[in-house]
Design a protein around this motif. Sequence first.
Motif, PDB file in Angstrom:
ATOM      1  N   TRP A  82      35.247  49.420  88.518  1.00  0.00           N
ATOM      2  CA  TRP A  82      36.082  49.443  87.324  1.00  0.00           C
ATOM      3  C   TRP A  82      37.383  48.727  87.633  1.00  0.00           C
ATOM      4  N   ARG A  84      40.210  47.251  84.677  1.00  0.00           N
ATOM      5  CA  ARG A  84      41.236  47.640  83.714  1.00  0.00           C
ATOM      6  C   ARG A  84      40.566  47.970  82.379  1.00  0.00           C
ATOM      7  N   ALA A  85      41.274  48.744  81.562  1.00  0.00           N
ATOM      8  CA  ALA A  85      40.766  49.122  80.244  1.00  0.00           C
ATOM      9  C   ALA A  85      41.195  48.095  79.203  1.00  0.00           C
ATOM     10  N   PRO A  93      41.994  53.246  74.813  1.00  0.00           N
ATOM     11  CA  PRO A  93      40.935  52.461  75.455  1.00  0.00           C
ATOM     12  C   PRO A  93      39.640  52.471  74.645  1.00  0.00           C
ATOM     13  N   ASP A  95      37.027  50.065  75.947  1.00  0.00           N
ATOM     14  CA  ASP A  95      36.069  49.492  76.881  1.00  0.00           C
ATOM     15  C   ASP A  95      36.752  49.326  78.230  1.00  0.00           C
ATOM     16  N   ILE A  96      35.939  49.112  79.259  1.00  0.00           N
ATOM     17  CA  ILE A  96      36.455  48.898  80.609  1.00  0.00           C
ATOM     18  C   ILE A  96      35.869  47.603  81.150  1.00  0.00           C
ATOM     19  N   CYS A  98      34.741  45.499  84.267  1.00  0.00           N
ATOM     20  CA  CYS A  98      34.306  45.774  85.635  1.00  0.00           C
ATOM     21  C   CYS A  98      34.333  44.489  86.449  1.00  0.00           C
ATOM     22  N   ILE A 131      42.765  51.472  86.774  1.00  0.00           N
ATOM     23  CA  ILE A 131      41.770  52.522  86.613  1.00  0.00           C
ATOM     24  C   ILE A 131      41.284  52.902  87.991  1.00  0.00           C
ATOM     25  N   SER A 133      38.581  54.463  90.217  1.00  0.00           N
ATOM     26  CA  SER A 133      37.149  54.745  90.197  1.00  0.00           C
ATOM     27  C   SER A 133      36.865  55.805  91.245  1.00  0.00           C
TER      28      SER A 133
END
Length: 154
Positions: A82, A84-85, A93, A95-96, A98, A131, A133
């Motif tokens: 992950w 950032r959003a 938020p 979505d994220i 990856c 973010i 993880s």
Amino acid sequence: MRQRQRNLSLPLFFWEGGTHISTEKMKVLVVRPMEMPEVQEIDHTLSAMQELVGGTIQAVYPFDDPVALIANDEGKLLGLPWNRALTDDRGVPYDIVCGTFFVAGLKEDDFASLTEQQIEKYKDKYSNEMILSVPKQPEAHKKPMKKEKHEYER
């Protein structure tokens, strides 16, 4: 995923095989998971963009500014970390992203270098958002309980 619509597919300079005859460079903002964003100059070619994100690219347009966020198209499927959003206008938020991504400017039908103002704006944004993880803890193996034997059992 909510995205603002633009009439921009892959830029027109891409020829079959991802080659490009220009030696032009682009100034972009690279954002890696758990790292501060950094300004980087990259070749203005499909292969350079793919190398930076580690695979096929996908451009999304989550901002009102003429910029694109370019990420690995299969980042989630590949289980990339992950990063950032993506948030709506209220900061919620939706979505994220990856894996590593970069922010590039937009011309009419092409990606372009970011302006100094865009660099500062998105550098500030992504310097203050990360973010974490957290890996899933494996379940403890359940051992069968030993049945106590009572005096009357054999």
